[in-house]
Design a protein around this motif. Structure first.
Motif, PDB file in Angstrom:
ATOM      1  N   THR A  50       2.160 -46.715  52.149  1.00  0.00           N
ATOM      2  CA  THR A  50       3.604 -46.916  51.931  1.00  0.00           C
ATOM      3  C   THR A  50       3.874 -48.260  51.254  1.00  0.00           C
ATOM      4  O   THR A  50       4.998 -48.519  50.819  1.00  0.00           O
ATOM      5  CB  THR A  50       4.409 -46.849  53.256  1.00  0.00           C
ATOM      6  N   ARG A 226       9.180 -44.034  59.004  1.00  0.00           N
ATOM      7  CA  ARG A 226       8.414 -44.411  57.802  1.00  0.00           C
ATOM      8  C   ARG A 226       7.078 -43.669  57.710  1.00  0.00           C
ATOM      9  O   ARG A 226       6.627 -43.323  56.620  1.00  0.00           O
ATOM     10  CB  ARG A 226       8.154 -45.929  57.857  1.00  0.00           C
ATOM     11  N   TYR A 227       6.448 -43.465  58.874  1.00  0.00           N
ATOM     12  CA  TYR A 227       5.060 -42.969  58.864  1.00  0.00           C
ATOM     13  C   TYR A 227       4.898 -41.566  59.439  1.00  0.00           C
ATOM     14  O   TYR A 227       5.587 -41.183  60.390  1.00  0.00           O
ATOM     15  CB  TYR A 227       4.163 -43.902  59.701  1.00  0.00           C
ATOM     16  N   GLU A 228       3.923 -40.825  58.879  1.00  0.00           N
ATOM     17  CA  GLU A 228       3.415 -39.611  59.517  1.00  0.00           C
ATOM     18  C   GLU A 228       2.778 -40.035  60.843  1.00  0.00           C
ATOM     19  O   GLU A 228       2.175 -41.115  60.926  1.00  0.00           O
ATOM     20  CB  GLU A 228       2.310 -38.977  58.644  1.00  0.00           C
ATOM     21  N   GLY A 247       3.438 -41.988  54.444  1.00  0.00           N
ATOM     22  CA  GLY A 247       4.805 -41.543  54.725  1.00  0.00           C
ATOM     23  C   GLY A 247       4.985 -40.081  54.352  1.00  0.00           C
ATOM     24  O   GLY A 247       6.065 -39.518  54.506  1.00  0.00           O
TER      25      GLY A 247
END
Ligand code: SF4
Ligand code: SF4
Length: 316
Positions: A50, A226-228, A247
């Motif tokens: 990201t 923001r993140y997986e 992301g």
């Protein structure tokens, strides 16, 4: 019969004879490479995709080329056309940055992903290599020893990430080439890899793999939008030293999610056991060929030295 095929069979016959004559060292089987003794303090790298800016940067590629004595990158960092197609690493470039469309919307920033060897904990490349030219070090990186490589390229077939590349253009001493996580010059001394050091956005963090896993989950927890909710490489193919946060789904950014969590050394082993004749003969053929070539080179060297001596004596 095609002459090149005839030549191969002829040479293979010599090699088999050499093997039968017992001049071949006992080949290492796939089994011998499996289940590397893991060092709990081994190093790794966490890449936060990201944060990567990609365009007008690629300093990781530049630093990698310099550190490894490879040719400079062939397109300048500001050249956007380099992202028109997905690139793979090759014998003169051990890391590349690729661009993927953002699956959350065309108006969102594209995603840049650095690609290099994953430094698997149970490397399929090493398992497939019967002379053990590729091996997992206790520090974490997977390294290569050109002096024992026989050029069979099993490692290239075995790697699930399509990483090892072969110097096809080098007719005399072709080598398999790939990222070594700067093992000789940096990581074996506890120093971070050149790409990690060069990155202006601190996309990559070098450290103990166990600390990096903690850091990754802290990041996910602190910003779940923001993140997986997944750390790529923690378990894939039995775990890798190079790990990724994203992301977007990993499958959309070039990191295959179908590989499973089992170390891939199982695959070459299964493949080889499905072809018992090949398994029995192939290592002996290549080992024999290697010994044959080595012996021929030694004899040539001796002949040359003898020639020089005779020439010197005649001049006296
Ligand atoms: S140096 Fe860092 S920000 Fe620049 S392209 Fe490489 S990973 Fe991305
Ligand atoms: S990514 Fe491929 S070349 Fe790198 S360690 Fe894993 S199997 Fe070997």
């Amino acid at each position: 019969m095609d002459p090149s095929r005839r030549q191969f069979l002829k040479t293979a016959g010599v090699a088999a004879a050499a093997a039968a004559a017992g001049i071949v060292a006992k080949p290492l089987t796939a089994e011998a490479n499996v289940h590397v003794e893991a060092n709990p303090d081994r190093f790794g790298v966490l890449t936060d995709t990201t944060l990567c800016i990609g365009l007008n940067c690629r300093r990781c590629e530049i630093a990698c080329a310099k550190e490894n004595g490879n040719p400079p990158i062939d397109t300048p960092p500001e050249d956007e056309s380099v992202f028109d197609h997905l690139r793979r690493t090759h014998e003169n470039q051990f890391t590349v940055v690729n661009r993927y469309p953002n699956p959350h919307g065309a108006d969102k920033h594209p995603i840049y992903v650095k690609k290099q060897c994953m430094h698997c904990d149970e490397p399929a490349c090493s398992s497939a290599c019967f002379v053990k030219a590729l091996r997992k070090t206790k520090e974490g990186p997977v390294v290569y020893d050109a002096s024992v490589c026989v050029g069979c390229r099993y490692c290239m077939v075995a790697c699930p990430f399509d990483i090892p590349a072969y110097e096809y253009h080098n007719p005399t001493s072709p080598k398999v080439r790939k990222c070594t996580m700067c093992y000789a010059t940096r990581t074996s001394l506890g120093r971070k890899p050149a790409c990690v050091e060069a990155c202006p956005k601190e996309v990559m963090t070098f450290g103990k793999r166990s600390d990096l896993i903690k850091l990754a989950y802290e990041k996910i927890q602190a910003d779940p939008v923001r993140y997986e909710r997944h750390l790529y490489g923690e378990h894939e193919v039995g775990g890798t030293s190079w790990m990724f946060l994203s992301g977007a789904p990993f499958e959309k950014i070039g990191l295959p999610e179908h590989l499973g969590d089992v170390g891939l050394p199982e695959y070459p082993r299964n493949y080889l056991s499905a072809a018992p004749l090949v398994m029995a003969i192939w290592p002996a053929l290549w080992g024999g060929l290697y010994m044959f070539t080595k012996r021929r080179d030694e004899l040539e060297k001796q002949e040359k030295e003898k020639g020089h001596e005779t020439h010197d004596q005649e001049e006296k």
